[in-house]
Every structure is written in structure tokens, then in C-alpha cells.
Design a protein around this motif. Sequence first.
Motif, short mmCIF file in Angstrom:
data_model
loop_
_atom_site.label_atom_id
_atom_site.label_comp_id
_atom_site.label_asym_id
_atom_site.label_seq_id
_atom_site.Cartn_x
_atom_site.Cartn_y
_atom_site.Cartn_z
N ALA A 97 0.87 -1.42 0.64
CA ALA A 97 -0.06 0.09 -0.16
C ALA A 97 1.30 1.44 0.02
N VAL A 98 1.81 1.20 1.13
CA VAL A 98 2.95 2.11 0.79
C VAL A 98 3.65 2.03 -0.75
N ALA A 99 4.24 1.49 -1.22
CA ALA A 99 4.53 1.50 -2.04
C ALA A 99 4.04 2.29 -3.16
N ASP A 100 2.83 1.75 -3.75
CA ASP A 100 1.57 2.15 -4.73
C ASP A 100 1.69 3.18 -4.52
N ALA A 101 1.44 4.26 -2.85
CA ALA A 101 0.45 5.51 -2.80
C ALA A 101 2.33 6.12 -3.82
N VAL A 102 3.45 5.93 -3.00
CA VAL A 102 4.55 6.94 -3.71
C VAL A 102 4.68 6.42 -4.58
N ASN A 103 4.40 5.93 -5.56
CA ASN A 103 4.53 5.58 -7.12
C ASN A 103 5.65 5.92 -8.16
N SER A 104 6.74 4.83 -7.25
CA SER A 104 8.39 4.89 -7.83
C SER A 104 8.36 3.42 -8.27
N GLN A 105 9.07 3.54 -9.45
CA GLN A 105 9.98 2.93 -10.61
C GLN A 105 10.94 2.16 -9.84
N LYS A 106 11.73 2.48 -8.85
CA LYS A 106 12.57 2.31 -8.51
C LYS A 106 12.83 1.84 -6.82
N ILE A 107 12.43 0.99 -6.04
CA ILE A 107 12.53 0.24 -5.09
C ILE A 107 13.15 -0.39 -4.26
N ILE A 108 13.64 -0.28 -2.75
CA ILE A 108 14.01 -1.23 -2.10
C ILE A 108 14.32 -1.36 -0.90
N LEU A 109 13.57 -2.33 -0.32
CA LEU A 109 12.88 -2.38 1.00
C LEU A 109 14.20 -3.05 2.02
N VAL A 110 13.84 -2.14 2.51
CA VAL A 110 14.78 -2.94 3.92
C VAL A 110 14.00 -3.10 5.20
N GLY A 111 14.33 -4.36 5.74
CA GLY A 111 13.68 -4.86 6.83
C GLY A 111 14.14 -5.50 7.79
N HIS A 112 13.85 -4.98 8.56
CA HIS A 112 14.22 -4.93 10.38
C HIS A 112 13.62 -6.30 10.66
N SER A 113 14.16 -7.24 11.17
CA SER A 113 14.32 -7.85 12.17
C SER A 113 12.54 -8.83 11.52
N MET A 114 11.43 -8.60 12.48
CA MET A 114 10.32 -9.19 11.79
C MET A 114 10.32 -9.08 10.35
N SER A 115 10.24 -7.99 9.83
CA SER A 115 9.75 -7.33 8.67
C SER A 115 10.41 -8.02 7.26
#
Length: 264
Positions: free
Chosen positions: A80-98
Motif C-alpha cells: 500500500a505504501v509502495a503504491d502510494a509513493v509511485n516510484s519505479q525503483k524501490i529497495i525495501l529495508v526490513g529489520h527483524s520480523m519485517s
Amino acid sequence: MEKYTISSDGQKIHYQESGSGNTTIIFIHGWLGNTEWWADQQEYFKNGYHIIQMDLAGHGKSDSSRQEWISSRYADDIKAVADAVNSQKIILVGHSMSGAYVLEASLQIPQVKALVLIDTLKNLDESFTEEQAEQIMFTHYRNDFKYAVEHFLPQYLFAEKTPDKVKSRLQHEFLQNEPEKAINVLRPLYTTDFRKIAEQVRIPVIAINSDASPTDLEANRKYLKDYDYTTITEVGHYPMLEKPEEFNSILDGVLKKLTSAGNA
């Protein structure tokens, strides 16, 4: 800038947006965390990247009325957040459970070009079952959450050199939650076989792991096709809070490697 979007089950998801750059970095906290866990990273990276810090449902300023606490809902929060920011190049940074949830979310978001895992999923062949989690952790939380936070959890979460101010801050934040809520928001981690999800991930995955426990490179490469990791020493489970300057330097190198390789 503070913003909100709506997840698939109607939960209002809070995020902060700042910085500028062709690549968007979405930072996702661990258990009982919030956007402020990434404040040092936001300041460090805002001039080179489009920065998003988000609160999963049940955390921070996001809604906590979710009825079905399952991993796919957390993945939907991230989408939902990725769709809202509407970027074509995304890197996800997930800590611990994420770390587990960014794996799942990446399968739903074509714009995600790489993943960075922070002290998580160190050995995909070793995972707790829900029964083990109930026996080892959840029972402690129900019986005496304050005692568990102050005396049981530190042996797993902190290292000898974890700053006292970090310990105090985290314990204070944890204790703002009711025990049952703390259990509910963590339970999805133990009810999903993330090895099956990892096997579907085709983008590069780089971890930044504490030396407090080992990382099994061979085990993880059985599932993640493009996996590597680097180590940050003398920290516990929260390297971005415990040694922010060193962590930022390491993350900077990881992001440059990922972007220079044409992944983002």
C-alpha cells in the motif's frame, strides 16, 4: 512529510516521506517498532535517495484494529505504501520480523529491485514453530510482560556494548503495548513458512547482520538465489540504533552496490 494510505483490510498505514533521488528506500521496522527507529538513516540518506519510513499496522501511528494478523497483511501494508509513493525503483529495508515480510511484499511489487535485511533470517533452515514461540516467548509475555521486557528479552536483543540509552528507549517503547497485542503482531512470523516465499524471490538480497549470532550463508542460498551478507560487530539486534554512524556507512556501501549493479 507525514502521510497515510490504506491497506487491503482498511487499516490506515502511516508513513513519512522525505529526500530526493531516483531510487526509493522504504524502511520497515521490527517488532513493536516505528518510523523513528530510522531517524538517523533518514538524515544520512535523504540527499541521495527518496526516503520512506513506514509503520506497519499495529505499530506507531498506523491503525491497530486489524482482525486477521497474518503475514500477507503485513506484505499488503508495505505494498500500500509502495503504491502510494509511485516510484519505479524501490529497495525495501526490513529489520527483524519485517525481513520476512519484505520478502513476501517484493513478490507483489514489481518496482522492488532489491532487498536489504537487517539482523534477520540468518538461517532459513532454522525457524520457530508457533508452538515453540508460544512455549518460549508468548507465555512469558502473558504472565508478566514487564518482567519479560526487562529481564527475559535483553539476553536475546542486546549485546554487551549495546548503549544503555538504547536499551532504555526500546524497553520503554515496548511497554507501551498490551501483552496480547504484542503477541498478536508478532505471531504471523511463526505461522508462515518463509522458505517457500524465499524460493520465489529473484532479486538481490543483502543482509547486514550483527555478530551476536552467526549467519548461515549456505542455508540461505538454498532458498534465496542471490543472497549475501555483511557483518556489523559488537552490536545486538538494533545496529541502526546502537551504532548509527557505522551502520549508515555499511548500508551506504550496500545500497551503492545494489544501485550500481543496475538493480535500482
